[in-house]
Design a protein around this motif. Structure first.
Motif, mmCIF file in Angstrom:
data_model
loop_
_atom_site.group_PDB
_atom_site.id
_atom_site.type_symbol
_atom_site.label_atom_id
_atom_site.label_comp_id
_atom_site.label_asym_id
_atom_site.label_seq_id
_atom_site.Cartn_x
_atom_site.Cartn_y
_atom_site.Cartn_z
ATOM 1 N N PRO A 416 -7.045 12.128 11.359
ATOM 2 C CA PRO A 416 -8.282 12.366 10.592
ATOM 3 C C PRO A 416 -8.001 13.164 9.324
ATOM 4 O O PRO A 416 -7.286 14.164 9.350
ATOM 5 N N ARG A 417 -8.580 12.718 8.195
ATOM 6 C CA ARG A 417 -8.359 13.359 6.903
ATOM 7 C C ARG A 417 -9.691 13.572 6.193
ATOM 8 O O ARG A 417 -10.665 12.863 6.410
ATOM 9 N N SER A 418 -9.683 14.570 5.320
ATOM 10 C CA SER A 418 -10.814 14.826 4.433
ATOM 11 C C SER A 418 -10.258 15.428 3.155
ATOM 12 O O SER A 418 -9.835 16.587 3.135
ATOM 13 N N GLY A 419 -10.218 14.644 2.088
ATOM 14 C CA GLY A 419 -9.645 15.120 0.836
ATOM 15 C C GLY A 419 -8.166 15.415 1.003
ATOM 16 O O GLY A 419 -7.379 14.545 1.367
ATOM 17 N N ALA A 430 -3.279 20.332 8.238
ATOM 18 C CA ALA A 430 -2.373 20.185 7.091
ATOM 19 C C ALA A 430 -3.171 20.239 5.802
ATOM 20 O O ALA A 430 -4.241 19.638 5.692
ATOM 21 N N THR A 431 -2.655 20.979 4.819
ATOM 22 C CA THR A 431 -3.139 20.928 3.442
ATOM 23 C C THR A 431 -2.058 20.236 2.630
ATOM 24 O O THR A 431 -0.903 20.670 2.632
ATOM 25 N N THR A 432 -2.438 19.167 1.948
ATOM 26 C CA THR A 432 -1.432 18.309 1.318
ATOM 27 C C THR A 432 -1.309 18.578 -0.177
ATOM 28 O O THR A 432 -2.253 19.027 -0.828
ATOM 29 N N PHE A 433 -0.109 18.302 -0.692
ATOM 30 C CA PHE A 433 0.142 18.352 -2.124
ATOM 31 C C PHE A 433 0.718 17.009 -2.558
ATOM 32 O O PHE A 433 1.175 16.209 -1.727
ATOM 33 N N SER A 434 0.715 16.754 -3.838
ATOM 34 C CA SER A 434 1.195 15.485 -4.370
ATOM 35 C C SER A 434 2.687 15.329 -4.106
ATOM 36 O O SER A 434 3.493 16.159 -4.527
ATOM 37 N N ALA A 435 3.052 14.246 -3.398
ATOM 38 C CA ALA A 435 4.465 14.009 -3.095
ATOM 39 C C ALA A 435 5.287 13.768 -4.361
ATOM 40 O O ALA A 435 6.383 14.344 -4.497
ATOM 41 N N PRO A 436 4.831 12.943 -5.315
ATOM 42 C CA PRO A 436 5.636 12.787 -6.543
ATOM 43 C C PRO A 436 5.781 14.088 -7.318
ATOM 44 O O PRO A 436 6.860 14.376 -7.858
ATOM 45 N N LEU A 437 4.710 14.898 -7.367
ATOM 46 C CA LEU A 437 4.808 16.177 -8.068
ATOM 47 C C LEU A 437 5.794 17.094 -7.365
ATOM 48 O O LEU A 437 6.644 17.729 -8.015
ATOM 49 N N GLY A 438 5.716 17.172 -6.033
ATOM 50 C CA GLY A 438 6.661 18.005 -5.296
ATOM 51 C C GLY A 438 8.093 17.565 -5.507
ATOM 52 O O GLY A 438 8.999 18.401 -5.619
ATOM 53 N N SER A 439 8.332 16.260 -5.585
ATOM 54 C CA SER A 439 9.698 15.757 -5.786
ATOM 55 C C SER A 439 10.225 16.123 -7.166
ATOM 56 O O SER A 439 11.402 16.478 -7.321
ATOM 57 N N ALA A 483 -4.412 16.450 -15.014
ATOM 58 C CA ALA A 483 -5.191 15.438 -15.730
ATOM 59 C C ALA A 483 -5.568 14.269 -14.834
ATOM 60 O O ALA A 483 -6.628 13.644 -15.014
ATOM 61 N N GLU A 484 -4.711 13.970 -13.862
ATOM 62 C CA GLU A 484 -4.972 12.848 -12.949
ATOM 63 C C GLU A 484 -6.245 13.063 -12.147
ATOM 64 O O GLU A 484 -6.928 12.099 -11.777
ATOM 65 N N GLN A 485 -6.597 14.318 -11.890
ATOM 66 C CA GLN A 485 -7.803 14.609 -11.123
ATOM 67 C C GLN A 485 -9.083 14.293 -11.893
ATOM 68 O O GLN A 485 -10.149 14.149 -11.293
ATOM 69 N N THR A 486 -8.979 14.205 -13.196
ATOM 70 C CA THR A 486 -10.181 13.980 -14.024
ATOM 71 C C THR A 486 -10.366 12.524 -14.401
ATOM 72 O O THR A 486 -11.310 12.201 -15.139
ATOM 73 N N LEU A 487 -9.476 11.624 -13.941
ATOM 74 C CA LEU A 487 -9.631 10.209 -14.285
ATOM 75 C C LEU A 487 -10.914 9.655 -13.686
ATOM 76 O O LEU A 487 -11.298 10.028 -12.574
ATOM 77 N N PRO A 488 -11.618 8.778 -14.384
ATOM 78 C CA PRO A 488 -12.863 8.208 -13.858
ATOM 79 C C PRO A 488 -12.634 7.513 -12.523
ATOM 80 O O PRO A 488 -11.704 6.718 -12.357
ATOM 81 N N GLY A 489 -13.476 7.867 -11.559
ATOM 82 C CA GLY A 489 -13.400 7.240 -10.253
ATOM 83 C C GLY A 489 -12.320 7.787 -9.352
ATOM 84 O O GLY A 489 -12.157 7.302 -8.225
ATOM 85 N N HIS A 490 -11.560 8.795 -9.829
ATOM 86 C CA HIS A 490 -10.477 9.317 -8.984
ATOM 87 C C HIS A 490 -11.050 10.075 -7.798
ATOM 88 O O HIS A 490 -10.569 9.958 -6.679
ATOM 89 N N TRP A 491 -12.074 10.873 -8.065
ATOM 90 C CA TRP A 491 -12.751 11.588 -6.992
ATOM 91 C C TRP A 491 -14.233 11.261 -7.056
ATOM 92 O O TRP A 491 -14.849 11.278 -8.111
ATOM 93 N N ALA A 492 -14.803 10.970 -5.899
ATOM 94 C CA ALA A 492 -16.245 10.688 -5.858
ATOM 95 C C ALA A 492 -17.047 11.951 -6.124
ATOM 96 O O ALA A 492 -18.139 11.894 -6.691
ATOM 97 N N GLN A 493 -16.520 13.099 -5.738
ATOM 98 C CA GLN A 493 -17.209 14.362 -5.959
ATOM 99 C C GLN A 493 -16.326 15.245 -6.835
ATOM 100 O O GLN A 493 -15.651 14.742 -7.729
ATOM 101 N N ALA A 494 -16.361 16.555 -6.578
ATOM 102 C CA ALA A 494 -15.556 17.480 -7.375
ATOM 103 C C ALA A 494 -14.073 17.231 -7.114
ATOM 104 O O ALA A 494 -13.670 16.903 -5.995
ATOM 105 N N PRO A 495 -13.224 17.367 -8.135
ATOM 106 C CA PRO A 495 -11.778 17.148 -7.942
ATOM 107 C C PRO A 495 -11.192 18.188 -6.993
ATOM 108 O O PRO A 495 -11.626 19.337 -6.945
ATOM 109 N N GLU A 496 -10.207 17.757 -6.238
ATOM 110 C CA GLU A 496 -9.521 18.646 -5.312
ATOM 111 C C GLU A 496 -8.545 19.535 -6.086
ATOM 112 O O GLU A 496 -8.015 19.149 -7.127
ATOM 113 N N PRO A 497 -8.290 20.746 -5.576
ATOM 114 C CA PRO A 497 -7.303 21.605 -6.248
ATOM 115 C C PRO A 497 -5.913 20.979 -6.236
ATOM 116 O O PRO A 497 -5.525 20.304 -5.284
#
Length: 779
Positions: A416-419, A430-439, A483-497
């Motif tokens: 089960p996931r939420s954001g 688990a609190t997740t971070f971007s895998a490409p960013l972490g790499s 910047a990826e968090q602000t792309l149109p349609g990326h998040w239905a609600q507020a962007p995740e940290p």
């Protein structure tokens, strides 16, 4: 429009070493480290490195071009860029593609280089070549290229929502504590380091000192991820330490006077450490930190620790850090947050994370567990040091408070996931971070790391690019992730940290670049600071049940070349289980100011240091890290064998002759440990043999005792071969088995009868010869 380069303050200048020589690694898993198709054609004597990037109306890049060959060369330095990228995953992929992925041509420079010559070149990249956006750039000479990711940003859009941003700044260092330490009292055991490497990092110009300087400039949205083993070691350094290759033997043996005539009575014990003052000053500065979260002890690989199936090793890895930070720094760290160095947790490790939050201190929990441990048969002859089977003792109680673990977002998929949150086990989220960013954040510094959760298709030897280029790439990737968090349609609600989690061995120069970038994002309004406590706060998620047979729901989606091997895990499991057995056999004595768990605690810490994951994930350091693991496990095993030899049985001889069946067997039990020992006398022998010591054997500290054994042995055997050893009260073997041969009553009678017949026969023969001789002489 004012243009801003993604390197933070606009100027980045790092010392740039020459391209490293190819690093040796195991050919069997070479493809796990480096995709043979990624940048495979790069070779030759010509190389190019980025040394500095400056912002302005145009982007100014300073480069160093070198001809390491034996002949002079006429070369063309070419500049090319790829299409603008809008996500971090696409940017990481572009860095591994061939030159055809860089169709846009920029300025070129013709160069004449003599053999061994290095020259500096400055290029101005115009806005026409680099408009606003994030681009992969390539500089090439001959077959070799230098790649980086560069963001040129305009003014932020006021209509977009502002994403949150949290930055972790790891404080870790390799710890070369001489292995084989045990606890002492009333004073702590003397600290012995094998080198002054840590002292150099604590000095004013050292790496650890510069990391604190960088953190102090702007603490907004930033938290220090601190290795508690580092804090403990530095605190001990501040009280004085010694530098030596090894520590004195734990076991003192008696020797005859003449054996010591030609020996040095005062052998060289090392030299006093020079970093005491720097250690105290660094620790005092760390006490002023605003946010601290403990890493696993010695940055141990939690997945490997879980595979040992040892509760107390996992407790020490995840629970001890909070206590150490409170005691040594007088700070309250962020608790119940676990940051695995590998960036992911396996399904085997997730339930064990419940040990990270327990109401009782580890020592108190140990005593309660030892008191309720159920006895078992003492028929086992092999101790945990020799057993090749790891018992299944998995599972831990659900934590009293939720435990949050930071993992890559592609390492959880069937729960089960939420954001950015996922439910892994009861009470574990688990609190997740971007895998490409972490790499991309991990592939920085002099020893770039390969993350186990990264796509192997885009793995290559990151040292093909300079330290400066990889730092610029990491900063640009951080901007792109926001910047990826602000792309149109990326998040239905507020962007995740956005959660930025660099690799444990972050270098100071890259840390400055990243934190300058973070400050620039905050100042420009492109991001807002979010505390780590807020970032890991998870909503209520549905519970997750046990997986179906053969189904994996989370863990690394790819092969991890730095994973600890099965052989290393087995050795670690053997040593931790034997340490547990040895601890249970000792008895706390109110007269002795030393607790049994504290005596063996450094031995568990040695195993955690051996399982450290900080250096293993670097292609350039992996072989050295594996060798260091083997050396520490070898030394720790030798210490355990020495301790094992100090608790022993001493039979009166190889053959023990009993006068009658009721005669007891006498055997001496010795104890060289600083605490008393309560043990059971275990044995093996022929069928029907029964030995009894009439209760446990209590051996005083640094003493011995004679034990009487009642023996019921088979009467139809002349001799009985027995093996005896000491075991814990619950049946775990401890001492080395000793072999004795018991001469039974039937054997005694048989032996005496044969001897008597021989004597009688010889006497008759002698009399016969004497009589015949006299008869011959009588005439």
């Amino acid at each position: 429009m004012r243009r801003v380069i993604a390197v933070g303050l606009g100027v980045l200048c790092l010392s740039t070493p020459a391209h490293a020589a190819p690093t040796p690694y195991d050919p069997e898993n070479a493809a796990q480290w480096v995709n043979p198709m990624a940048r495979a054609s790069e070779s030759g004597d010509l190389s190019v490195d980025v040394t500095q990037v400056q912002a302005g109306e145009s982007t100014r890049v300073h480069l160093s071009v070198e001809n390491s060959g034996a002949d002079s060369a006429s070369v063309t330095l070419q500049t090319r860029r790829g299409e603008a990228t809008w996500d971090v995953a696409g940017a990481r992929r572009a860095l591994a593609l061939g030159p055809e992925a860089y169709p846009w041509a920029g300025p070129e420079v013709e160069l004449e280089l003599a053999a061994g010559e290095r020259t500096e070149v400055t290029l101005d990249l115009s806005p026409e070549f680099l408009p606003a956006g994030t681009y992969p750039l390539m500089f090439s000479v001959g077959e070799n290229t230098e790649r980086l990711l560069l963001t040129v940003a305009g003014e932020p859009d006021p209509d977009t929502q502002t994403p949150g941003l949290t930055m972790l700044l790891p404080l870790t260092a390799p710890l070369d504590i001489a292995p084989g330490e045990t606890g002492e009292a009333p004073e702590e055991a003397p600290l012995i380091l094998q080198s002054e490497e840590l002292a150099g990092q604590l000095a004013p110009e050292g790496r650890l000192s510069e990391l604190l300087d960088t953190y102090a400039r702007d603490t907004r949205g930033t938290c220090l991820a601190v290795d508690p083993a580092l804090v403990d070691t530095v605190a001990r350094m501040s009280r004085g330490y010694t530098v030596a290759e090894s520590r004195p033997s734990l076991i003192t043996t008696r020797q005859r006077l003449r054996d010591s005539w030609f020996q040095n009575e005062d052998p060289h014990r090392g030299t006093p450490g020079r970093g005491t003052a720097d250690a105290a000053a660094w620790l005092e500065r760390l006490r002023g930190a605003g946010c601290i979260v403990p890493l696993p002890w010695a940055t141990a690989d939690l997945n490997a620790v879980a595979r040992t199936e040892d509760e107390w090793l996992f407790r020490e890895a995840t629970q001890r850090g909070t206590e150490v930070i409170r005691e040594e720094l007088a700070l309250e760290p962020l608790t119940n947050v676990v940051i695995p160095p590998s960036g992911y947790v396996t399904e085997q490790a997730a339930p064990s994370l419940g040990w990270a939050d327990q109401s009782l201190p580890v020592e108190q929990a140990w005593e309660m567990s030892a008191a309720t441990r159920a006895p078992r048969s003492t028929g086992e002859e092999d101790s945990a040091l020799e057993s090749t089977v790891i018992p299944d003792r998995s599972g831990s109680p659900a934590p009293l408070r939720p435990v949050r673990v930071l993992v890559a977002d592609n390492s959880v998929w069937g729960v089960p996931r939420s954001g950015t949150h996922a439910h892994l086990a009861p009470g574990v989220t688990a609190t997740t971070f971007s895998a490409p960013l972490g790499s991309l954040l991990a592939a920085t510094g002099p020893a770039p790391q390969t993350t186990g959760y990264s796509n192997p298709d885009w793995r290559f030897d990151y040292q093909l690019d300079s330290v400066t280029s990889r730092a610029v790439t990491a900063a640009s990737a951080l901007r792109l992730a926001v910047a990826e968090q602000t792309l149109p349609g990326h998040w239905a609600q507020a962007p995740e940290p956005v959660l930025a989690v660099p690799a444990p061995l972050l270098d100071a120069a890259t840390a400055r670049t990243l934190l300058n970038t973070v400050s620039g994002l905050y100042d420009s309004g492109a991001a807002r600071p979010v505390s780590l406590a807020e970032a890991v706060t998870a909503p209520e998620l549905d519970p997750v049940g046990p997986p179906a047979v053969g189904v994996t729901r989370f863990g690394s989606p790819w092969s991890d070349p730095a994973a600890v091997s099965d052989t290393e895990v087995l050795r670690a499991a053997q040593q931790t289980r034997y340490t547990d057995d040895l601890t249970r056999m000792m008895v706390n004595d109110p007269v002795i100011n030393l607790r049994r768990y504290d005596f063996t605690l450094p031995l568990r810490r040695d195993v955690l240091m051996a399982l450290s994951g900080a250096s293993r994930s670097s292609l350039s350091l992996n072989q050295e890290a594996v060798e260091a693991t083997n050396r520490r496990l070898d030394a720790n095993r030798q210490t355990l064998q020495d301790l094992r030899g100090s608790v022993a049985l001493f039979p009166p001889g190889n053959v023990y002759t009993r006068a009658s069946e009721s005669s007891p067997l006498l055997i001496v039990a010795g104890n060289g440990l600083p605490l008393p020992v309560d043990a059971e006398l275990a044995y093996s022998g022929p069928e029907g043999a029964v030995l009894s010591a009439h209760g446990p054997v209590h051996i005083p500290a640094h003493g011995s005792i004679t034990v009487q054994l009642t023996a019921d042995l088979p009467e139809d055997e002349d001799q009985s071969q027995l093996q005896l050893w000491l075991a814990t009260r619950d049946g775990s073997p401890i001492s080395t088995p000793v072999e004795i041969t018991v001469q039974t009553r039937a054997g005694i009678v048989g032996t005496y009868g044969i001897a008597l017949l021989l004597v009688v026969g010889l006497s008759l023969a002698l009399l016969f010869r004497v009589g015949r001789h006299r008869r011959r002489q009588r005439p």
